[in-house]
Scaffold this motif. Structure first.
Motif, PDB file in Angstrom:
ATOM      1  N   HIS A  40      -2.689  55.504  -4.153  1.00  0.00           N
ATOM      2  CA  HIS A  40      -1.901  55.973  -3.168  1.00  0.00           C
ATOM      3  C   HIS A  40      -0.594  55.764  -3.159  1.00  0.00           C
ATOM      4  O   HIS A  40      -0.071  54.741  -3.743  1.00  0.00           O
ATOM      5  CB  HIS A  40      -2.434  55.442  -1.642  1.00  0.00           C
ATOM      6  N   LEU A  41      -0.030  56.694  -2.506  1.00  0.00           N
ATOM      7  CA  LEU A  41       1.660  56.720  -2.386  1.00  0.00           C
ATOM      8  C   LEU A  41       2.069  56.896  -1.069  1.00  0.00           C
ATOM      9  O   LEU A  41       1.162  57.504  -0.324  1.00  0.00           O
ATOM     10  CB  LEU A  41       2.357  57.683  -3.333  1.00  0.00           C
ATOM     11  N   VAL A  42       3.211  56.535  -0.595  1.00  0.00           N
ATOM     12  CA  VAL A  42       3.798  56.886   0.707  1.00  0.00           C
ATOM     13  C   VAL A  42       4.982  57.793   0.552  1.00  0.00           C
ATOM     14  O   VAL A  42       6.109  57.534  -0.180  1.00  0.00           O
ATOM     15  CB  VAL A  42       3.890  55.681   1.640  1.00  0.00           C
ATOM     16  N   LEU A  43       4.789  58.879   1.321  1.00  0.00           N
ATOM     17  CA  LEU A  43       6.406  59.890   1.343  1.00  0.00           C
ATOM     18  C   LEU A  43       6.883  59.860   2.690  1.00  0.00           C
ATOM     19  O   LEU A  43       5.970  59.830   3.790  1.00  0.00           O
ATOM     20  CB  LEU A  43       5.751  61.165   0.877  1.00  0.00           C
ATOM     21  N   ARG A  44       7.932  59.390   2.839  1.00  0.00           N
ATOM     22  CA  ARG A  44       8.734  59.591   3.962  1.00  0.00           C
ATOM     23  C   ARG A  44       9.799  60.574   4.194  1.00  0.00           C
ATOM     24  O   ARG A  44      10.739  60.610   3.079  1.00  0.00           O
ATOM     25  CB  ARG A  44       9.495  58.032   4.390  1.00  0.00           C
ATOM     26  N   SER A  45       9.802  61.215   5.052  1.00  0.00           N
ATOM     27  CA  SER A  45      11.075  62.384   5.287  1.00  0.00           C
ATOM     28  C   SER A  45      11.463  62.400   6.506  1.00  0.00           C
ATOM     29  O   SER A  45      10.878  62.093   7.666  1.00  0.00           O
ATOM     30  CB  SER A  45      10.036  63.848   5.017  1.00  0.00           C
ATOM     31  N   PHE A  46      12.775  62.498   6.630  1.00  0.00           N
ATOM     32  CA  PHE A  46      13.520  62.546   7.676  1.00  0.00           C
ATOM     33  C   PHE A  46      13.638  63.993   8.080  1.00  0.00           C
ATOM     34  O   PHE A  46      14.614  65.002   7.537  1.00  0.00           O
ATOM     35  CB  PHE A  46      14.950  62.113   7.639  1.00  0.00           C
ATOM     36  N   VAL A  47      12.827  64.573   9.212  1.00  0.00           N
ATOM     37  CA  VAL A  47      12.939  65.978   9.504  1.00  0.00           C
ATOM     38  C   VAL A  47      13.656  66.273  10.868  1.00  0.00           C
ATOM     39  O   VAL A  47      14.057  67.406  10.913  1.00  0.00           O
ATOM     40  CB  VAL A  47      11.633  66.517   9.804  1.00  0.00           C
ATOM     41  N   ASP A  48      13.951  65.290  11.685  1.00  0.00           N
ATOM     42  CA  ASP A  48      14.561  65.458  12.976  1.00  0.00           C
ATOM     43  C   ASP A  48      16.032  65.556  12.725  1.00  0.00           C
ATOM     44  O   ASP A  48      16.756  64.694  11.844  1.00  0.00           O
ATOM     45  CB  ASP A  48      14.455  64.269  14.004  1.00  0.00           C
ATOM     46  N   ALA A  49      16.846  66.637  13.415  1.00  0.00           N
ATOM     47  CA  ALA A  49      18.210  66.771  12.829  1.00  0.00           C
ATOM     48  C   ALA A  49      19.088  65.646  13.428  1.00  0.00           C
ATOM     49  O   ALA A  49      19.935  65.433  12.655  1.00  0.00           O
ATOM     50  CB  ALA A  49      18.477  68.069  13.882  1.00  0.00           C
ATOM     51  N   HIS A  50      18.834  64.750  14.516  1.00  0.00           N
ATOM     52  CA  HIS A  50      19.531  63.700  14.947  1.00  0.00           C
ATOM     53  C   HIS A  50      19.241  62.539  13.612  1.00  0.00           C
ATOM     54  O   HIS A  50      20.501  61.902  13.230  1.00  0.00           O
ATOM     55  CB  HIS A  50      19.130  63.151  15.996  1.00  0.00           C
ATOM     56  N   ARG A  51      18.146  62.569  13.203  1.00  0.00           N
ATOM     57  CA  ARG A  51      17.748  61.383  12.327  1.00  0.00           C
ATOM     58  C   ARG A  51      18.520  61.832  10.751  1.00  0.00           C
ATOM     59  O   ARG A  51      18.964  60.873  10.073  1.00  0.00           O
ATOM     60  CB  ARG A  51      16.253  60.996  12.111  1.00  0.00           C
ATOM     61  N   VAL A  52      18.518  62.829  10.477  1.00  0.00           N
ATOM     62  CA  VAL A  52      18.890  63.642   9.261  1.00  0.00           C
ATOM     63  C   VAL A  52      20.196  62.974   8.979  1.00  0.00           C
ATOM     64  O   VAL A  52      20.867  62.898   7.820  1.00  0.00           O
ATOM     65  CB  VAL A  52      18.665  64.982   8.994  1.00  0.00           C
ATOM     66  N   ARG A  53      21.177  62.682   9.783  1.00  0.00           N
ATOM     67  CA  ARG A  53      22.575  62.362   9.717  1.00  0.00           C
ATOM     68  C   ARG A  53      22.570  60.914   9.052  1.00  0.00           C
ATOM     69  O   ARG A  53      23.582  60.766   8.508  1.00  0.00           O
ATOM     70  CB  ARG A  53      23.072  62.573  11.145  1.00  0.00           C
ATOM     71  N   TYR A  54      21.613  60.430   9.351  1.00  0.00           N
ATOM     72  CA  TYR A  54      21.528  58.859   9.039  1.00  0.00           C
ATOM     73  C   TYR A  54      20.769  58.640   7.692  1.00  0.00           C
ATOM     74  O   TYR A  54      20.564  57.633   7.062  1.00  0.00           O
ATOM     75  CB  TYR A  54      20.899  57.885   9.965  1.00  0.00           C
TER      76      TYR A  54
END
Length: 343
Positions: A55-69
């Motif tokens: 198993h691997l874990v993939l974390r993606s930032f999709v929310d426009a507000h969060r993408v800034r950080y």
């Protein structure tokens, strides 16, 4: 953390992940893991060419507000995971990172999956607190060749949210504490969100327990899956996750954060007990009472801004009794206890 099949990976992300698999491997399942506040997180089941899976874990930032950080958070986490491979602190291994969405649809980080599960219930807490304290002492003992970025604290006197019905005079006195400049400190490697939701415990599996995975990076408390309480007998920590806030700063700040979280989860007394447990485990805090008070108060006030999302997350994680009101009352009681203990 609960999960389902969710939607398939987006084309560019799928191609990027596939490039970082071993020869002959392929993604056979992608589960959406619910409960995170800042990111879309998937638990990927990877099939080997001759059978077997990992198993691997993939974390993606999709929310426009969060993408800034995202670039900062993913940069901190990838740096921390790389650093920790040469230490005794168990953390996921970094597989790949795309902090600016150069290859993926969104900023993303791919890492190994750690076994174990989080523990947010009261049962077994007496045994877990010393383990948490010893683990945090070990984290603070890490000595990177190049320290990460200096810690950040966003709460100000103007952003504090006083709970309804709380002693206004006491809260005003607490706010006055953080109006003062931060006291001097001896720098340490900080997790910056060390608390029960980011610590995995290795315990015998139960048939009813769903798969678990590292909690997502978040300025708020991440979730645990709604499974049976972790027992106290034979329990040990199997790993620490969510290193997106890895920083350089005072040990007091990490201790204060875990203390506040324990106070809200289990009652004000446990916040004070964790501070004592940290010192009993060999950790060193500020010598001056006023300096200790500053960090403890600062983190408690920071929690005032997140009562509702944190309480909601804990209810979804299997603590239905932790209503917004209960958590706010515990925060009020803990702040009073800190001010009284460190007067």
């Amino acid at each position: 953390m609960t999960h389902d099949e969710g939607t398939p990976l987006r084309p560019r992300t799928l191609a990027w992940v596939s490039q970082h698999l071993r020869s002959g491997e392929r993604i056979v399942r992608a589960e959406t893991l619910h409960g995170g506040i800042t990111a879309d997180v998937r638990r990927l089941t990877i099939g080997a060419p001759h059978g077997g899976t990992r198993h691997l874990v993939l974390r993606s930032f999709v929310d426009a507000h969060r993408v800034r950080y995202a670039a900062d958070w993913l940069g901190r986490e990838s740096g921390a995971l790389t650093l920790l491979t040469a230490t005794g602190v168990s953390a996921p291994e970094l597989v790949a990172v795309d902090p600016t969405a150069t290859y993926c649809e969104y900023p993303a980080l791919l890492m190994t999956h750690l076994a174990g599960r989080t523990a947010l219930h009261d049962e077994g807490l007496e045994a877990r607190v010393p383990l948490l304290a010893r683990q945090l002492v070990a984290i603070h003992a890490v000595r990177p060749i190049e320290p990460p970025r200096t810690y950040a604290t966003l709460t100000t006197a103007d952003t504090v949210v006083v709970p309804e019905g709380a002693d206004a005079a006491m809260w005003a006195a607490a706010v006055d504490v953080i109006r003062e400049p931060a006291p001097p400190y001896e720098g340490r490697f900080l997790h910056r969100d060390f608390q029960p939701g980011n610590v995995l415990f290795d315990v015998p599996a139960t048939p009813s327990a769903p798969p678990t995975r590292p909690a997502p990076p978040s300025p708020s408390t991440p979730l645990a899956p709604p499974h049976p309480p972790v027992p106290s007998a034979g329990v040990r920590i199997s790993g620490v996750v969510d290193w997106a806030g890895a920083s350089w700063g005072p040990a007091d700040l990490d201790v204060a954060h875990c203390s506040t979280t324990l106070a809200l989860l289990h009652g004000p007394t446990w916040g004070l007990r964790f501070t004592a447990a940290y010192e009993e485990a060999g950790g060193v805090l500020a010598a001056a009472t006023g300096e200790r008070r500053y960090w403890q108060v600062r983190d408690a006030l920071a929690a005032s801004e997140e009562v509702q999302p944190v309480a909601r997350a804990w209810r979804e994680a299997g603590r239905p009794e932790l209503t917004d009101r209960v958590v706010a009352e515990r925060l009020d009681g803990y702040l009073a206890a800190v001010l009284d203990a460190l007067s």
